[in-house]
Structures are given as C-alpha cells and as structure tokens.
Design a protein around this motif. Structure first.
Motif, short mmCIF file in Angstrom:
data_model
loop_
_atom_site.label_atom_id
_atom_site.label_comp_id
_atom_site.label_asym_id
_atom_site.label_seq_id
_atom_site.Cartn_x
_atom_site.Cartn_y
_atom_site.Cartn_z
N ILE A 177 6.17 -10.49 31.04
CA ILE A 177 5.79 -11.61 30.19
C ILE A 177 5.71 -11.15 28.74
O ILE A 177 5.05 -10.16 28.43
CB ILE A 177 4.43 -12.20 30.65
CG1 ILE A 177 4.64 -12.92 31.99
CG2 ILE A 177 3.86 -13.14 29.60
CD1 ILE A 177 3.38 -13.49 32.58
N PHE A 181 4.44 -18.10 27.87
CA PHE A 181 4.15 -17.45 29.15
C PHE A 181 2.87 -16.61 29.05
O PHE A 181 2.15 -16.46 30.03
CB PHE A 181 5.32 -16.57 29.60
CG PHE A 181 6.58 -17.34 29.91
CD1 PHE A 181 6.53 -18.61 30.45
CD2 PHE A 181 7.82 -16.79 29.65
CE1 PHE A 181 7.70 -19.32 30.74
CE2 PHE A 181 8.99 -17.48 29.94
CZ PHE A 181 8.93 -18.75 30.48
N PRO A 184 0.73 -17.88 32.29
CA PRO A 184 1.69 -17.09 33.08
C PRO A 184 2.32 -17.87 34.24
O PRO A 184 3.45 -17.59 34.62
CB PRO A 184 0.85 -15.92 33.60
CG PRO A 184 -0.29 -15.82 32.64
CD PRO A 184 -0.56 -17.22 32.17
N LEU A 197 5.89 -19.26 33.89
CA LEU A 197 7.02 -18.40 34.25
C LEU A 197 7.32 -18.54 35.75
O LEU A 197 8.48 -18.60 36.14
CB LEU A 197 6.73 -16.94 33.89
CG LEU A 197 7.81 -15.93 34.30
CD1 LEU A 197 9.18 -16.30 33.75
CD2 LEU A 197 7.42 -14.52 33.88
N GLU A 238 9.30 -21.63 36.17
CA GLU A 238 10.70 -21.44 35.75
C GLU A 238 11.49 -20.68 36.82
O GLU A 238 12.63 -21.02 37.12
CB GLU A 238 10.77 -20.68 34.42
CG GLU A 238 10.21 -21.44 33.23
CD GLU A 238 11.05 -22.64 32.82
OE1 GLU A 238 12.17 -22.83 33.33
OE2 GLU A 238 10.58 -23.41 31.96
#
Length: 141
Positions: free
Chosen positions: A9, A14, A18, A21, A24
C-alpha cells in the motif's frame, strides 16, 4: 506453479482505507472470471468489507457474501470468510489474516500495510511462501 503476490500500500486512498485495495483486487478477480476467497482477520473486518463491496463503485456490483450466511456460497464470486468459518479453499485466495494460507491454492494475494512497523509478519510470510517453492512477486499500489 503456485504463486504469492504481495501488494504494498502506497497511494493515499489505500493508506486511508486499506480495504479499498481489497475491493480493487476483488474486482480484478471477478473480471478475470476467478472466484475469490477472502480470509478476513475478524468478523468485524468481514462485515466492513461486505459493506464496502456494496458501495465502493456505484456503477458496478461484485457478487459477494460472508461465508456461513447462505447455502449457495460455492456459487458466489467473492466469498469473505471470517476466522470462525472455514469454507473450502479456492484457487485464488486473498489473505488478510496474520498467518500464511495453508496449501491448496494456486495463487495467494497478500496486502502489505503502509505502516513499516506492521510489515514484520508479511516479511515472514514472504519467506514462508518462498520456502514452499512459490513464485513470489511484489506490486507497489
């Protein structure tokens, strides 16, 4: 050959969240047609990720659910497993827990926190996966 991918990260969005992420990476897996098992570190984290997957992209729905909630979890593309659940291993696993994923996967994704002091367990996992003969790769996010 099995592989382990470590996502470091770095980007501010992000760092602040976090689990974005994770969303994604889940989207990439769904688009690639790869069912994903997410091993959450706690029931609270599983709930937070479940909520975030509903809202992080208003234009797209990623089919997901928390393990143990319904019968048809083999069918769902993103399955989130809190520690008290142990669904069958999938080929693609995203690990948010402190211990390495046991064998049975083809590819494991590990999210590395931005905080340098929190990276120790990830270094140990990197070494562990390498010792198992996995192809280990780092990605800056």
């Amino acid at each position: 050959m099995a592989r382990a991918d470590f996502y470091l990260i770095g980007k501010p969005r992000f760092r602040e969240q976090p689990l974005l992420l994770v969303c994604e990476l889940a989207r990439k897996a769904v688009h690639a047609g790869q069912p994903l098992l997410v091993l959450a570190s706690s029931a609270a984290q599983a709930e937070e990720l479940d909520d975030l997957l509903w809202s992080f992209d208003p234009d797209e729905f990623l089919p997901h659910q928390i393990a143990g909630a319904e019968e048809d979890e083999d069918e769902v593309e993103v399955l989130i497993a809190p520690p008290e659940q142990s669904p069958p291993m999938r080929a693609l696993v995203l690990n948010l827990r402190d211990e390495p994923v046991p064998p049975g996967f083809e590819r494991v994704l590990e999210v590395v926190p931005a905080d340098e002091s929190a990276r120790g367990p990830l270094r140990a996992r990197w070494t562990h996966y390498k010792s198992l003969g996995l192809d280990v790769t780092k990605h800056d996010m």
